[in-house]
Design a protein around this motif. Structure first.
Motif, short mmCIF file in Angstrom:
data_model
loop_
_atom_site.label_atom_id
_atom_site.label_comp_id
_atom_site.label_asym_id
_atom_site.label_seq_id
_atom_site.Cartn_x
_atom_site.Cartn_y
_atom_site.Cartn_z
N PRO A 18 0.76 -1.14 -0.01
CA PRO A 18 0.09 0.16 -0.14
C PRO A 18 0.78 1.15 0.11
N PRO A 19 0.39 2.50 -0.56
CA PRO A 19 1.15 3.39 -0.62
C PRO A 19 1.13 4.20 0.63
N LYS A 20 2.49 4.82 0.67
CA LYS A 20 2.80 5.63 2.12
C LYS A 20 2.31 7.00 1.74
N VAL A 21 2.44 7.89 2.98
CA VAL A 21 2.36 9.24 2.95
C VAL A 21 3.39 9.85 1.99
N ALA A 22 3.09 10.63 1.22
CA ALA A 22 4.03 11.53 0.46
C ALA A 22 5.04 12.31 1.11
N PRO A 23 6.18 12.32 1.06
CA PRO A 23 7.27 13.34 1.96
C PRO A 23 6.70 14.83 2.03
N SER A 24 6.07 15.24 0.93
CA SER A 24 5.68 16.69 1.10
C SER A 24 4.61 16.76 2.04
N VAL A 25 3.70 15.81 2.13
CA VAL A 25 2.50 15.70 3.20
C VAL A 25 3.22 15.88 4.70
N GLY A 26 4.28 14.93 5.09
CA GLY A 26 4.72 14.91 6.17
C GLY A 26 5.43 16.19 6.73
N GLU B 12 4.26 12.31 9.71
CA GLU B 12 5.34 13.29 9.56
C GLU B 12 6.53 12.59 8.93
N SER B 13 6.96 11.15 9.48
CA SER B 13 8.04 10.47 8.82
C SER B 13 7.81 10.08 7.57
N GLY B 14 6.60 9.90 7.13
CA GLY B 14 6.16 9.07 5.79
C GLY B 14 6.05 7.67 5.91
N LYS B 15 5.76 7.33 7.07
CA LYS B 15 5.63 5.86 7.16
C LYS B 15 4.07 5.34 7.20
N ALA B 16 3.15 6.31 7.60
CA ALA B 16 2.13 5.67 7.54
C ALA B 16 1.28 5.56 6.24
N ILE B 17 0.15 4.78 6.15
CA ILE B 17 -0.64 4.49 4.94
C ILE B 17 -1.67 5.42 5.07
N PRO B 18 -1.83 6.50 4.14
CA PRO B 18 -2.77 7.47 4.21
C PRO B 18 -4.24 7.18 4.56
N ASN B 19 -4.92 8.01 5.58
CA ASN B 19 -6.18 7.61 6.02
C ASN B 19 -6.99 8.73 5.86
N PRO B 20 -7.85 8.91 4.74
CA PRO B 20 -8.55 10.16 4.43
C PRO B 20 -9.25 10.96 5.80
N GLN B 21 -9.76 9.94 6.73
CA GLN B 21 -10.21 10.61 7.99
C GLN B 21 -9.33 11.42 8.69
N ILE B 22 -8.10 10.51 8.93
CA ILE B 22 -7.17 11.61 9.58
C ILE B 22 -6.64 12.45 8.98
N LEU B 23 -6.38 12.44 7.78
CA LEU B 23 -5.66 13.36 6.99
C LEU B 23 -6.81 14.73 7.18
N SER B 24 -8.16 14.38 7.07
CA SER B 24 -9.22 15.59 7.20
C SER B 24 -9.09 16.19 8.42
N LYS B 25 -8.94 15.32 9.59
CA LYS B 25 -8.80 15.78 10.87
C LYS B 25 -7.60 16.94 11.10
N MET B 26 -6.61 16.30 10.65
CA MET B 26 -5.26 17.13 10.31
C MET B 26 -5.43 18.36 9.75
N GLU B 27 -6.16 18.34 8.70
CA GLU B 27 -6.45 19.60 7.91
C GLU B 27 -7.21 20.80 8.91
N ARG B 28 -8.14 20.22 9.30
CA ARG B 28 -9.07 21.01 10.05
C ARG B 28 -8.01 21.62 11.21
N ALA B 29 -7.27 20.80 11.97
CA ALA B 29 -6.79 21.25 13.17
C ALA B 29 -5.88 22.17 12.97
N LEU B 30 -4.87 21.81 11.90
CA LEU B 30 -3.69 22.68 11.37
C LEU B 30 -4.18 23.97 10.35
N GLY B 31 -5.32 23.98 9.77
CA GLY B 31 -5.50 24.94 8.91
C GLY B 31 -4.78 24.88 7.62
N VAL B 32 -4.13 23.71 7.04
CA VAL B 32 -3.43 23.51 6.02
C VAL B 32 -3.95 22.53 5.20
#
Length: 152
Positions: free
Chosen positions: A75-83, A115-135
Motif C-alpha cells: 500500500p502507498p505511504k504518505v508522500a514526504p511533502s505531506v509529512g 510526519e516521517s512518511g511511514k503511515a498509510i494515508p487515511n482520508p479521515q485522519i488527514l481530514s482531521k489534521m487539515e482542520r486542526a492545522l488549517g493547512v
C-alpha cells in the motif's frame, strides 16, 4: 448437655479430605485411567499438546509465502511533502505531536508516522489534521492554508 452439630468443629482444607494429609497424589489421571481400560494406546497421546506448534505445518507456511508473492504492490505511504507540511504547520502553531494527537483524538505515534512518511494515508485522519492545522494535506496545493467556503 449433649454434643450436637452446633458444637462440632468443621475443618476445611487438605487435612479434612479422605486419604490422609493430602500431600500425596489423589489418584490416576484421566489419561492413565483411559490407558488402563484400553481406551487409548501409548501412541494416541498428542505430542504437541499444550503448545501452539501442532498446526504450523509446512502447508500454512507455503500458503502464506504464496500470498506474499501474489501481493500486487504494498500500500502507498504518505508522500514526504505531506509529512513536511504537517510538521511545519504543527510547529507554526507551537504544538507537539502529542498535542496534535490529543486535538484530533489520535495517538502521538500516528502523528509521528504521518510526519516521517511511514503511515498509510487515511482520508479521515488527514481530514482531521487539515482542520486542526488549517493547512491542505490532500490534492494539489499541499501545505497551503485551507480556504474557507467560496463566496459567490
Amino acid at each position: 448437655m449433649s454434643n450436637t452439630d452446633w458444637d462440632s468443629t468443621t475443618i476445611i482444607g487438605k487435612k479434612a479430605r479422605p486419604g490422609g494429609s493430602g500431600a500425596g497424589r489423589q489418584g490416576p489421571t484421566a489419561y492413565e485411567r483411559a490407558k488402563q481400560v484400553g481406551a487409548i494406546t501409548e501412541n494416541d497421546r498428542k505430542v504437541a499438546a499444550g503448545t501452539n506448534k501442532g498446526h504450523q505445518g509446512t502447508d500454512h507456511m507455503r500458503i502464506a509465502k504464496l500470498d506474499r508473492e501474489n501481493e500486487v504492490a504494498p500500500p502507498p505511504k504518505v508522500a514526504p511533502s505531506v509529512g513536511k507540511a504537517i510538521g511545519q504547520a504543527r510547529q507554526a502553531l507551537k504544538l507537539t505531536q502529542k498535542d496534535l494527537g490529543t486535538k484530533i483524538n489520535e495517538k502521538p505515534n500516528v502523528i509521528a508516522d504521518y510526519e516521517s512518511g511511514k503511515a498509510i494515508p487515511n482520508p479521515q485522519i488527514l481530514s482531521k489534521m487539515e482542520r486542526a492545522l488549517g493547512v491542505k494535506l490532500r490534492g494539489k496545493d499541499i501545505g497551503m492554508p485551507l480556504g474557507g467556503p467560496k463566496k459567490a
